[in-house]
Design an enzyme around this catalytic site. Structure first.
Site, PDB file in Angstrom:
ATOM      1  N   GLY A  66       0.840  -1.207   0.000  1.00  0.00           N
ATOM      2  CA  GLY A  66       0.000   0.000   0.000  1.00  0.00           C
ATOM      3  C   GLY A  66       0.865   1.242   0.000  1.00  0.00           C
ATOM      4  O   GLY A  66       2.049   1.184  -0.332  1.00  0.00           O
ATOM      5  N   ASN A  67       0.279   2.363   0.323  1.00  0.00           N
ATOM      6  CA  ASN A  67       1.054   3.599   0.459  1.00  0.00           C
ATOM      7  C   ASN A  67       0.400   4.494   1.497  1.00  0.00           C
ATOM      8  O   ASN A  67      -0.641   4.157   2.047  1.00  0.00           O
ATOM      9  CB  ASN A  67       1.207   4.300  -0.898  1.00  0.00           C
ATOM     10  CG  ASN A  67      -0.126   4.662  -1.504  1.00  0.00           C
ATOM     11  OD1 ASN A  67      -0.884   5.434  -0.939  1.00  0.00           O
ATOM     12  ND2 ASN A  67      -0.434   4.069  -2.671  1.00  0.00           N
TER      13      ASN A  67
END
Ligand code: C5P
Length: 415
Positions: free
Chosen positions: A204-205
């Protein structure tokens, strides 16, 4: 233009000034329906307000005349203006309480809402009120800021009810803004994407989705029809916005491709993962004491894909989160992606960006000009972005409504 104005009056001493406000709004040709809270009734003569507005003043939710009409009042209103809004009522709005007619209407209306606070300075600057102001702003509610001047206590300070001229002007510009944006279809992507590694792990980020959600809220508050395609976030959905939830870049790409042709303006605010696993594990991978190497493949660039299918009249906005804010490179990115506008922010700064409520954005046009929008809350920045889009893009629907020559101008927003 004659509009139906629902004028909410709450328990602040400045309520006595609303008689003149009703008169001015009637003079502007509007239909004014007053709804007052119980405490407001101490501060203005109801009979005079009824004569000035030409309607009964409603207050009690349980009065049979009001309870039948309250759905109708909410449905018919073109704008809800709460002036003055007291500290108590502003807090109620932020919390979504609905224990009288006016607070119930606040939850029922779908029209734009403006509030003009009037209170002592200590109350206005109190952290509780400041927090509630931000909550309301994030929902797209416009604040007509109070002024500095003599207060009811006899002291000088911030919190004085805005002048009636300011309120009248803010209302007019808000109504005009709504004319321009009503019927405009806005598509916003927001938040991170999650790329599965196995059924429990993902890549993810740090995107919180706040910028995209603020753009969706600001567009909806202007009367646009907004579709939000959201990656995983726990943010509250702005009112009046349709949402579609996705997880992966692939799902986002499919939804954007499908919905883009039905929209006029598209904000590609999602932080799309550049890579995904070429073959995610179908069951949870157990520890085995060895190094685990992941093989990643690049995700397609959704924004570039959309620019290739863009029709004339559609407006596409891209984002750039950069550690190097080199204008040449940013312009190259804008052109390479085929966007009509690029919004760039510096991710090397700890005080702005990803999960922060604030951001500092520089806006780039394809002709090479740029505009620093400054550091503001994400909702204020969203409104500045929409103002800039109004200057460079003409909504086909707005032009056919005959609105294209209307001057640009917005009701003041809380910052
Ligand atoms: O290339 P970069 O990731 O800096 O570009 C950012 C812009 O491109 C954002 O508007 C983002 O939503 C979009 N993007 C995209 N598809 C990707 C990666 C980024 O649409 N795979």
């Amino acid at each position: 233009m004659r509009r139906k104005i629902l004028l909410g009056i709450t328990g602040s001493i400045a309520a006595y000034k609303t008689l003149e406000l009703i008169r001015l709004l009637r003079q502007d040709g509007h239909d004014v329906q007053v709804v007052a809270t119980k405490s407001a009734l101490h501060f203005f003569p109801v009979l005079t307000a009824e004569v000035f507005s030409g309607h009964p003043v409603y207050s009690d939710l349980f009065d049979p005349a009001c309870s039948v009409r309250h759905i109708e009042l909410a449905r018919d209103a073109d704008v809800l203006l709460i002036a003055p809004v007291s500290a108590d009522f502003l807090s109620k709005m932020a919390l979504g309480l609905a224990d009288d007619l006016l607070s119930t209407l606040c939850l029922t209306v779908t029209c734009p809402v403006l509030v003009a606070p009037a209170m002592e300075e200590n109350m206005y600057v109190h952290p509780a009120i400041q927090k509630h102001r931000k909550t309301l702003a994030a929902r797209g509610i416009y604040e007509i800021p109070p002024e500095t001047g003599p207060l009811a206590s006899g002291k000088e300070g911030l919190g004085r009810f805005a002048s009636l001229e300011t309120i009248r002007h803010s209302l007019k510009t808000k109504l005009m803004q709504n004319e321009r944006w009503s019927g405009v279809r806005v598509l916003v992507s927001a938040g991170p994407t999650y790329e599965p590694i196995d059924p429990v792990r993902f890549i993810g980020n740090r995107s919180s989705g706040k910028m995209g959600y603020a753009l969706a809220a600001a567009s909806a508050a202007r009367g646009a029809q907004v579709t939000l395609i959201s990656g995983p976030t726990s943010l509250p959905l702005p009112p009046g916005v349709e949402v579609l939830r996705i997880e992966t870049a692939e799902d986002l790409g499919i939804s954007m491709d499908r919905l883009f042709p039905e929209h006029d303006i598209c904000f590609m605010a999602a932080a799309v993962s550049d890579y995904r696993l070429d073959r995610p594990h179908s069951s949870k991978k157990k520890k085995d004491g060895n190094t685990w190497t992941l093989s990643l493949v690049e995700n397609p660039d959704i924004l570039s894909g959309l620019s290739r299918q863009k029709s004339p009249g559609q407006f596409l906005v891209g984002f750039a989160a950069e550690s190097d804010m080199n204008p040449e490179k940013l312009l190259e990115k804008l052109r390479k992606k085929g966007a009509d506008m690029l919004l760039a922010n510096d991710i090397s700064r700890p005080d702005i960006g990803f999960s922060s409520d604030e951001n500092e954005i520089t806006l780039f046009h394809p002709d090479g000009t740029s505009l620093p929008l400054g550091k503001h809350s994400k909702i204020v920045l969203s409104n500045k972005i929409l103002d800039e889009i109004e200057k460079v893009w003409r909504c086909p629907a707005a032009s056919s409504n005959g609105n294209k020559d209307q001057p640009n101008g917005n009701a003041p927003l809380s910052d």
